[in-house]
Design an enzyme around this catalytic site. Structure first.
Site, mmCIF file in Angstrom:
data_model
loop_
_atom_site.group_PDB
_atom_site.id
_atom_site.type_symbol
_atom_site.label_atom_id
_atom_site.label_comp_id
_atom_site.label_asym_id
_atom_site.label_seq_id
_atom_site.Cartn_x
_atom_site.Cartn_y
_atom_site.Cartn_z
ATOM 1 C CB ALA A 15 -26.821 -13.619 -10.189
ATOM 2 C CB SER A 17 -23.285 -8.588 -15.722
ATOM 3 O OG SER A 17 -24.641 -8.146 -16.022
ATOM 4 N N GLY A 18 -22.933 -6.601 -13.448
ATOM 5 C CA GLY A 18 -23.263 -5.459 -12.362
ATOM 6 C C GLY A 18 -23.386 -4.385 -13.654
ATOM 7 N NE ARG A 19 -26.908 -4.681 -16.247
ATOM 8 C CZ ARG A 19 -27.313 -5.741 -15.269
ATOM 9 N NH1 ARG A 19 -28.068 -5.621 -14.257
ATOM 10 N NH2 ARG A 19 -26.902 -6.838 -15.416
ATOM 11 C CG HIS A 236 -35.372 -8.847 -4.249
ATOM 12 N ND1 HIS A 236 -36.522 -9.777 -4.027
ATOM 13 C CD2 HIS A 236 -34.361 -9.599 -4.974
ATOM 14 C CE1 HIS A 236 -36.144 -10.800 -4.597
ATOM 15 N NE2 HIS A 236 -34.812 -10.759 -5.404
ATOM 16 C CG ASP A 237 -32.406 -8.547 -8.651
ATOM 17 O OD1 ASP A 237 -33.253 -9.441 -7.983
ATOM 18 O OD2 ASP A 237 -31.157 -8.878 -9.157
ATOM 19 C CG ASN A 296 -37.496 -17.644 -6.392
ATOM 20 O OD1 ASN A 296 -37.425 -16.644 -7.001
ATOM 21 N ND2 ASN A 296 -37.309 -17.439 -5.090
#
Length: 482
Positions: A15, A17-19, A236-237, A296
């Site tokens: 949510a 950053s991406g990698r 889903h991460d 959550n």
């Protein structure tokens, strides 16, 4: 590359950053390196908060370019959000961010048709105002929705752009509140009663299923030699992260830490009781027929927003100062929807402390300690409730994800729960992503085999609980938790 060793690209979008990570897997080998990391910055437009999904896709392509030769690609991301495509497969606007205000008051409208208890009994999903079901009900009167012919969840959208093929991966679909966790198929009755057209969704696929191959244009743009297959992973991460919990045969719980804290147990069947619904536990689907029974919690989002408001001070120094601050002086409910929206986080935490009659944090270190104490307390409450509701005691807590770098949070979680905490698999989602791809190529076995490989190859840190849990029980009482 040595015989029997393969390389896999894990596209892991969080949510914030991406990698793109590259994992090398072989007999007794599991190595992970970062090829490219890029920010994930939502954009506030006049119509609301949106994801810059085109920027994310550009980051993915740049990451694949930096990855070098790979044997497969897999994509995972956060849950619930989606993109809409028209009849030609073109994207109809930037996807709406789950923190957008459009779902305010929608749950009550849904419950007027399908009461909350019936909805939980059918789908097993905890109430969150941004669940895909509520987003769809909020969106269906929009002009854009009228032109939509396909809905793809975020990782499936990226996979479609990479391959030209459409599908809906099951672990992420289970977060939509439209899946029956018992049948692991759509909840057709719920969709029919709410007027949701399940035909908008592409066919379901499972982790390990083939998801196409990189398009010629993608190969040309990234310099990769084809064919390069794309493999469906736990998209889903959290599903990928839980798969990467390096547990052995012991009875364990997990805390997947990052922007959110996902706290719970891995079960063989969902828990759909009214008591479970009242405790706001969710039943999401995992690998190999498992259920992620969890709650959550707002997670390190609270600290991320404070750090942003403070102008990005040195985090290491801030955590050292927080460790020296008084313990449990003030705590807030880290699961409260009051902290969902961005902005003014230090002030909102102070307001919550003031409203509950507790000392108001006056310094950045005190606010940080309040956040970390509150998260550890929320972890304690969630784990105690999960064990009770599922009738499943645990002996150890595994912490995976970005929060493993936060030694203070890990130690406080051990203290609050009164259980040893084992922290490791910092890039848990990417590791789980890689291992599912490796399994599709015959280089890994079942979950137990994957976890044995993780425990042998990943650095782990153990935190023993300090002192008793009485101070944490007292903090719970201050919040009215019991």
């Amino acid at each position: 590359m040595s015989t029997g060793t393969r390389a896999y690209a894990a596209v892991d979008l969080g949510a914030s950053s991406g990698r793109v990570m590259v994992g090398r897997v072989g007999p007794g080998l599991l190595e992970l390196r970062e090829a490219h990391r890029f920010p994930n910055r939502p954009v506030r437009l006049p119509e609301g908060l949106r994801w810059d999904v085109l920027g994310l896709y550009a980051g993915v392509l740049e990451g694949l370019r930096a990855a070098g030769p790979v044997d497969s690609v897999g994509v995972d991301s956060w849950a619930v959000d989606y993109g809409l495509l028209d009849a030609d497969g073109a994207l109809l606007g930037n996807p709406v961010h789950y923190r957008d205000a459009r779902t305010e008051g929608i749950a009550e409208k849904v419950w007027a048709t399908v009461p909350a208890g019936e909805l939980y009994a059918a789908t097993g999903l905890q109430h969150a105002p941004f669940n895909t079901l509520y987003q769809l009900v909020a969106a269906r009167s929009a002009d854009q929705f009228a032109h939509a012919r396909r809905l793809l969840l975020i990782p499936d959208l990226l996979t479609y752009w990479l391959t030209g093929e459409q599908g809906t991966e099951l672990t992420n679909a289970s977060t939509t509140q439209l899946i029956d966790p018992r049948t692991r198929d759509w909840s057709y009755g719920v969709a029919e009663r709410l007027g949701i057209d399940l035909g908008l969704f592409a066919p379901l696929r499972r982790p390990g299923d083939p998801a196409g191959a990189l398009r010629p244009e993608v190969l040309a743009g990234t310099g990769l030699d084809g064919p390069v297959p794309v493999t469906a992973v736990g998209s889903h991460d959290t599903a990928s992260a839980v798969a990467a919990v390096p547990a052995g045969g012991e009875r364990f719980a997990y805390v997947c830490t990052g922007t959110w804290s996902l706290v719970g147990l891995e079960l063989d069947a969902p828990v759909l009781t009214e008591e479970s619904r009242a405790a706001n536990f969710t039943n999401e689907l995992g690998l190999d027929g498992t259920v992620r029974y969890l709650r959550n919690i707002m997670g390190l989002w609270l600290l991320q927003e404070c750090v942003r408001a403070w102008g990005d001070p040195d985090l290491g120094a801030l955590l050292r100062e927080a460790a020296a601050a008084p313990a449990l002086r003030s705590v807030v409910d880290a699961g409260s929807e009051a902290f969902l929206a961005p902005g003014r986080m230090p002030e909102r935490i102070a307001e919550a402390c003031r409203a509950s009659g507790q000392p108001v944090p006056l310094t950045r270190a005190e606010t940080t300690r309040c956040i970390l104490d509150s998260l550890a307390l929320a972890h304690r409450r969630a784990l105690a409730d999960a064990q009770r509701l599922a009738d499943r005691p645990v002996d150890v807590v595994y912490v995976v994800g970005g929060g493993t770098r936060n030694a203070l949070l890990c130690q406080l979680t051990a203290d609050a729960c009164g259980l040893p905490v084992v922290a490791g698999a910092t890039e848990a989602a990417a590791l789980g992503n890689v291992l599912v791809q490796a399994r599709a190529h015959g280089l890994a076995g079942d979950l137990a085999d994957m976890r044995r490989l993780l425990s042998r190859t990943q650095p782990l840190t153990r935190y023993a609980p300090r002192g008793g849990t009485a101070p944490w029980r007292a903090a719970e009482e201050r919040l009215g938790a019991r």
